[in-house]
Write an enzyme that holds these catalytic residues in place. Structure first.
Site, PDB file in Angstrom:
ATOM      1  N   GLU A  38     113.742 -46.879 -24.335  1.00 49.85           N
ATOM      2  CA  GLU A  38     112.504 -47.014 -23.570  1.00 49.85           C
ATOM      3  C   GLU A  38     111.296 -46.624 -24.408  1.00 49.85           C
ATOM      4  O   GLU A  38     110.275 -47.302 -24.397  1.00 49.85           O
ATOM      5  CB  GLU A  38     112.554 -46.136 -22.309  1.00 49.85           C
ATOM      6  CG  GLU A  38     113.193 -46.801 -21.126  1.00 49.85           C
ATOM      7  CD  GLU A  38     112.567 -48.138 -20.786  1.00 49.85           C
ATOM      8  OE1 GLU A  38     111.328 -48.246 -20.842  1.00 49.85           O
ATOM      9  OE2 GLU A  38     113.312 -49.077 -20.493  1.00 49.85           O
ATOM     10  N   TYR A 121     106.417 -43.758 -15.738  1.00 50.48           N
ATOM     11  CA  TYR A 121     107.145 -44.972 -16.082  1.00 50.48           C
ATOM     12  C   TYR A 121     108.476 -44.653 -16.763  1.00 50.48           C
ATOM     13  O   TYR A 121     109.538 -45.162 -16.367  1.00 50.48           O
ATOM     14  CB  TYR A 121     106.305 -45.893 -16.991  1.00 50.48           C
ATOM     15  CG  TYR A 121     107.146 -47.027 -17.518  1.00 50.48           C
ATOM     16  CD1 TYR A 121     107.377 -48.150 -16.729  1.00 50.48           C
ATOM     17  CD2 TYR A 121     107.792 -46.941 -18.750  1.00 50.48           C
ATOM     18  CE1 TYR A 121     108.208 -49.170 -17.164  1.00 50.48           C
ATOM     19  CE2 TYR A 121     108.628 -47.948 -19.200  1.00 50.48           C
ATOM     20  CZ  TYR A 121     108.830 -49.070 -18.400  1.00 50.48           C
ATOM     21  OH  TYR A 121     109.653 -50.068 -18.832  1.00 50.48           O
ATOM     22  N   ASP A 139     107.039 -52.744 -15.807  1.00 46.13           N
ATOM     23  CA  ASP A 139     106.462 -52.938 -17.135  1.00 46.13           C
ATOM     24  C   ASP A 139     105.640 -54.232 -17.115  1.00 46.13           C
ATOM     25  O   ASP A 139     105.433 -54.836 -16.059  1.00 46.13           O
ATOM     26  CB  ASP A 139     107.566 -52.960 -18.209  1.00 46.13           C
ATOM     27  CG  ASP A 139     108.442 -54.205 -18.099  1.00 46.13           C
ATOM     28  OD1 ASP A 139     108.300 -54.979 -17.110  1.00 46.13           O
ATOM     29  OD2 ASP A 139     109.270 -54.411 -19.002  1.00 46.13           O
TER      30      ASP A 139
END
Ligand code: SF4
Length: 361
Positions: A38, A121, A139
């Site tokens: 990520e 996030y 995203d």
């Protein structure tokens, strides 16, 4: 909003099961792998991201290895990925995980968000992918897909649009298949509903409002373009007995902890040669003069386009450096320097010096 939600979900999940890419962190969704992937992919294209992920995991196979690595090792492993604060945060977070969580990523949102560099996030991505929790992961791919599916009539980054997208992402979540669902949405954006969408092969085309209206090309509505700023920078190579002078940047700047050839930006009315002489005096208390132009290197990051003017220097009075803009300095051979992490422009200069065999004894 999508009328037949159950059919939409089933069709997208079926497509994902058949079309998913075999990405390395999808083998077993090991939380450490999901986290590293990520962070790397936040600013890196997938193909390059996979290659860099594999290199990073080979060097730091688990939280302990990352926590026990030196700053220089982690920055070198991150070289070329940019946004070096992420590398510092990964190392700091690994240390916190070792001390407070036995070297494991926690499955608790607050504990995740307490880690350096883990915002909402990244926490959602780890919870959803590693722990299969029903947390929407939004995203740029998901923003684009949802904006088109729902015919969102404003730029996706506006607060109102953001609220709408978050609401749809919550509403569309498939709680008992959270991991697959969130990745299916992202995968659709990455493989089909790209900047130039391939609607002819889209598995959910019959649910798409923009396609129905014939305005796919107008969605998402474009936002303001960032203003590109051009910057001139000077950098100097002072050499002695086959080694070059390099310094380590202060921890609180954008390239904190990276090494560089000293330099900076020319001030009003200064020539480039005057600027590099002033920078060496201000930063190192060294009196130098430019003897030759070595290179003019262009590179870009975020909204900046940088021209780096690189000079060979000679001392005009012998002295030892006194640091004002760095934590450390050293004379390094080009091979030694190449084992350290440099910002992109300086790395290009170093590569050129090595190619041309300059300053070697
Ligand atoms: Fe995207 Fe086209 Fe599919 Fe709509 S039909 S979701 S625009 S690929």
């Amino acid at each position: 909003m999508i009328e037949d939600r159950a059919a939409f979900q089933a069709e997208l999940l079926d497509w994902f099961a058949a079309s998913r890419r075999p990405l390395p962190w999808r083998k077993n969704y090991e939380p450490y792998h999901v986290w590293i992937a990520e962070v790397i992919l936040q600013q890196t294209q997938m193909e390059r991201g996979v290659e860099r992920f594999q290199r990073f995991i080979a060097q730091f196979p688990d939280v302990r290895a990352l926590a026990e690595a030196s700053e220089d090792e982690v920055l070198k492993a991150w070289e070329g990925l940019g946004y070096y604060r992420r590398a510092h945060n990964l190392r700091r977070a690994a240390r916190a995980l070792l001390e407070e969580h036995g070297g494991r990523l926690p499955d608790d949102p607050d504990a995740l968000k307490a880690l350096p560099g883990v915002g909402p996030y990244t926490a959602a991505a780890i919870l959803c992918q590693a722990f299969n929790r029903p947390r929407p992961v939004i995203d740029a791919n998901v923003e684009r897909v949802l904006a088109r599916l729902t015919d969102l009539d404003q730029p996706v980054k506006t607060p109102a649009a953001r609220r709408s997208i978050e609401g749809w992402a919550e509403e569309l979540m498939v709680p008992d298949q959270a991991r697959d669902w969130s990745q299916a949405l992202m995968e659709l954006g990455a493989l089909v509903c790209r900047k130039r969408p391939d609607c002819a092969v889209c598995p959910v085309a019959r649910h798409c409002e923009s396609l129905r209206l014939g305005i796919v090309q107008e969605r998402p509505v474009p936002g303001d373009r960032p203003v590109i700023q051009h910057v001139e920078v000077v950098s100097g190579v002072l050499a002695s007995e086959g080694r070059v002078l390099i310094q380590k940047r202060l921890p609180d700047d954008v390239w904190g902890g990276l090494w560089e050839f000293p330099g900076g930006c020319p001030e009003n009315g200064e020539s480039l040669e005057q600027a590099i002489a002033r920078e060496f005096m201000e930063e190192l208390e060294l009196a130098v003069t430019a003897t030759a132009k070595l290179a003019e290197i262009r590179h870009g990051y975020t909204r900046f386009r940088v021209t780096l003017h690189c000079f060979a220097l000679a001392l005009t009075a012998p002295a030892r450096p006194v640091l004002h803009a760095a934590t450390e300095w050293r004379w390094a051979s080009l091979d030694e320097a190449a084992r350290l992490a440099f910002p992109a422009g300086h790395k290009k200069l170093l590569d050129q010096l090595q190619r041309e065999g300059l300053f070697e004894r």
